[in-house]
Motif scaffolding. Structure first.
Motif, mmCIF file in Angstrom:
data_model
loop_
_atom_site.group_PDB
_atom_site.id
_atom_site.type_symbol
_atom_site.label_atom_id
_atom_site.label_comp_id
_atom_site.label_asym_id
_atom_site.label_seq_id
_atom_site.Cartn_x
_atom_site.Cartn_y
_atom_site.Cartn_z
ATOM 1 N N ILE A 70 18.754 50.629 50.341
ATOM 2 C CA ILE A 70 18.301 51.794 51.092
ATOM 3 C C ILE A 70 18.998 53.007 50.502
ATOM 4 C CG2 ILE A 70 18.225 52.907 53.354
ATOM 5 C CD1 ILE A 70 18.521 50.096 54.593
ATOM 6 N N SER A 71 18.233 54.040 50.168
ATOM 7 C CA SER A 71 18.836 55.277 49.668
ATOM 8 C C SER A 71 18.121 56.458 50.309
ATOM 9 C CB SER A 71 18.760 55.354 48.146
ATOM 10 O OG SER A 71 17.418 55.392 47.720
ATOM 11 N N ALA A 72 18.850 57.567 50.442
ATOM 12 C CA ALA A 72 18.280 58.768 51.043
ATOM 13 C C ALA A 72 18.922 59.992 50.433
ATOM 14 C CB ALA A 72 18.504 58.755 52.555
ATOM 15 N N GLU A 73 18.128 61.043 50.300
ATOM 16 C CA GLU A 73 18.641 62.324 49.831
ATOM 17 C C GLU A 73 18.995 63.166 51.046
ATOM 18 O OE1 GLU A 73 16.823 64.400 46.670
ATOM 19 O OE2 GLU A 73 15.905 62.594 45.866
ATOM 20 N N VAL A 74 20.244 63.632 51.080
ATOM 21 C CA VAL A 74 20.746 64.399 52.214
ATOM 22 C C VAL A 74 20.798 65.865 51.832
ATOM 23 C CG1 VAL A 74 22.688 64.687 53.788
ATOM 24 C CG2 VAL A 74 22.134 62.414 52.909
ATOM 25 N N LYS A 75 20.213 66.707 52.673
ATOM 26 C CA LYS A 75 20.241 68.154 52.466
ATOM 27 C C LYS A 75 20.678 68.782 53.773
ATOM 28 C CE LYS A 75 16.327 67.652 49.420
ATOM 29 N NZ LYS A 75 14.886 67.618 49.403
ATOM 30 N N GLN A 76 21.875 69.342 53.794
ATOM 31 C CA GLN A 76 22.393 69.961 55.011
ATOM 32 C C GLN A 76 22.833 71.381 54.700
ATOM 33 O OE1 GLN A 76 25.552 67.422 56.304
ATOM 34 N NE2 GLN A 76 24.174 65.788 56.912
ATOM 35 N N GLU A 77 22.467 72.295 55.571
ATOM 36 C CA GLU A 77 22.865 73.686 55.406
ATOM 37 C C GLU A 77 23.346 74.215 56.746
ATOM 38 O OE1 GLU A 77 20.327 76.280 53.070
ATOM 39 O OE2 GLU A 77 19.106 74.552 52.562
ATOM 40 N N LYS A 78 24.372 75.059 56.691
ATOM 41 C CA LYS A 78 24.894 75.682 57.897
ATOM 42 C C LYS A 78 25.264 77.115 57.557
ATOM 43 C CE LYS A 78 28.204 75.433 61.568
ATOM 44 N NZ LYS A 78 29.296 74.741 62.188
ATOM 45 N N GLU A 79 24.793 78.032 58.395
ATOM 46 C CA GLU A 79 25.066 79.443 58.180
ATOM 47 C C GLU A 79 25.575 80.027 59.494
ATOM 48 O OE1 GLU A 79 22.016 82.800 57.360
ATOM 49 O OE2 GLU A 79 22.537 81.887 55.422
ATOM 50 N N VAL A 80 26.729 80.688 59.461
ATOM 51 C CA VAL A 80 27.311 81.323 60.629
ATOM 52 C C VAL A 80 27.151 82.824 60.468
ATOM 53 C CG1 VAL A 80 29.411 81.630 61.980
ATOM 54 C CG2 VAL A 80 28.974 79.437 60.873
ATOM 55 N N LYS A 81 26.477 83.452 61.449
ATOM 56 C CA LYS A 81 26.215 84.887 61.369
ATOM 57 C C LYS A 81 26.895 85.606 62.529
ATOM 58 C CE LYS A 81 21.755 85.035 59.055
ATOM 59 N NZ LYS A 81 20.400 85.591 59.123
ATOM 60 N N ASP A 82 27.240 86.854 62.266
ATOM 61 C CA ASP A 82 27.737 87.765 63.293
ATOM 62 C C ASP A 82 26.813 88.967 63.245
ATOM 63 O OD1 ASP A 82 29.164 89.133 65.196
ATOM 64 O OD2 ASP A 82 30.723 89.799 63.800
ATOM 65 N N GLY A 83 25.758 88.930 64.077
ATOM 66 C CA GLY A 83 24.742 89.973 63.988
ATOM 67 C C GLY A 83 23.939 89.782 62.724
ATOM 68 N N GLU A 84 23.913 90.784 61.883
ATOM 69 C CA GLU A 84 23.190 90.708 60.622
ATOM 70 C C GLU A 84 24.074 90.261 59.466
ATOM 71 O OE1 GLU A 84 19.874 91.170 59.908
ATOM 72 O OE2 GLU A 84 19.677 91.125 62.092
ATOM 73 N N ARG A 85 25.382 90.282 59.660
ATOM 74 C CA ARG A 85 26.314 89.897 58.588
ATOM 75 C C ARG A 85 26.465 88.381 58.544
ATOM 76 N NH1 ARG A 85 31.839 92.833 59.584
ATOM 77 N NH2 ARG A 85 32.183 90.651 59.987
ATOM 78 N N VAL A 86 26.426 87.844 57.364
ATOM 79 C CA VAL A 86 26.684 86.416 57.173
ATOM 80 C C VAL A 86 28.182 86.251 56.966
ATOM 81 C CG1 VAL A 86 26.273 84.413 55.716
ATOM 82 C CG2 VAL A 86 24.417 86.008 56.171
ATOM 83 N N LEU A 87 28.815 85.508 57.870
ATOM 84 C CA LEU A 87 30.251 85.271 57.745
ATOM 85 C C LEU A 87 30.553 84.065 56.875
ATOM 86 C CD1 LEU A 87 31.398 85.908 61.411
ATOM 87 C CD2 LEU A 87 31.524 87.452 59.463
ATOM 88 N N ARG A 88 29.695 83.051 56.966
ATOM 89 C CA ARG A 88 29.938 81.837 56.200
ATOM 90 C C ARG A 88 28.604 81.129 55.989
ATOM 91 N NH1 ARG A 88 33.475 77.783 59.279
ATOM 92 N NH2 ARG A 88 31.485 77.135 60.088
#
Length: 138
Positions: A70-88
């Motif tokens: 069994i194999s799988a391709e993992v794609k995970q994304e996380k974005e932390v925003k403060d209003g319009e600014r991307v912090l991380r």
């Protein structure tokens, strides 16, 4: 002309970088393991494999005799925003896989797979063993 030689203490070189903390990924972005339950019944094996956060199109199951992969391709994304600014903004792309052998060969043509709520469910029928043929003597 004098020749300069730099003296380095071997003990200092041994511990250089030893106390530096490695960068940790947040737990939701770490590569995951495929956790499985395998149950044997009279005529088939049932496999439940947990692969959360993966699309069913990215999962691949291969059967070769009694070997299951069994194999799988993992794609995970996380974005932390403060209003319009991307912090991380963090991303993880990778592949997870798991292979195992069963006691009996699998009937690939009758095997079925379904994926729901992050759980892959496989039904792997055992291949029937052809009995010996009795010959008549003429």
């Amino acid at each position: 002309m004098s020749k300069l030689t730099r003296y380095t203490n071997p003990v200092d070189e041994l511990f250089r970088g030893f106390f530096v903390k490695p960068m940790d990924l947040p737990s939701e972005l770490t590569p995951q393991q495929i956790k499985m339950d395998v149950k044997e019944q009279d005529k088939a094996y049932e496999v439940h494999a947990e692969i959360p956060g993966v699309k069913k199109e990215d999962i691949h199951v291969e059967i070769d005799g009694n070997q299951v992969s069994i194999s799988a391709e993992v794609k995970q994304e996380k974005e932390v925003k403060d209003g319009e600014r991307v912090l991380r903004s963090e991303r993880y792309f990778g592949q997870v896989s798991r292979s195992f052998q069963l006691a009996h060969d699998i009937d690939e043509a009758a095997a079925t797979a379904s994926f729901k709520d992050g759980v892959l469910e496989l039904t792997l029928p055992k291949k029937t063993v052809a009995g010996g043929k009795r010959l008549t003597i003429s």
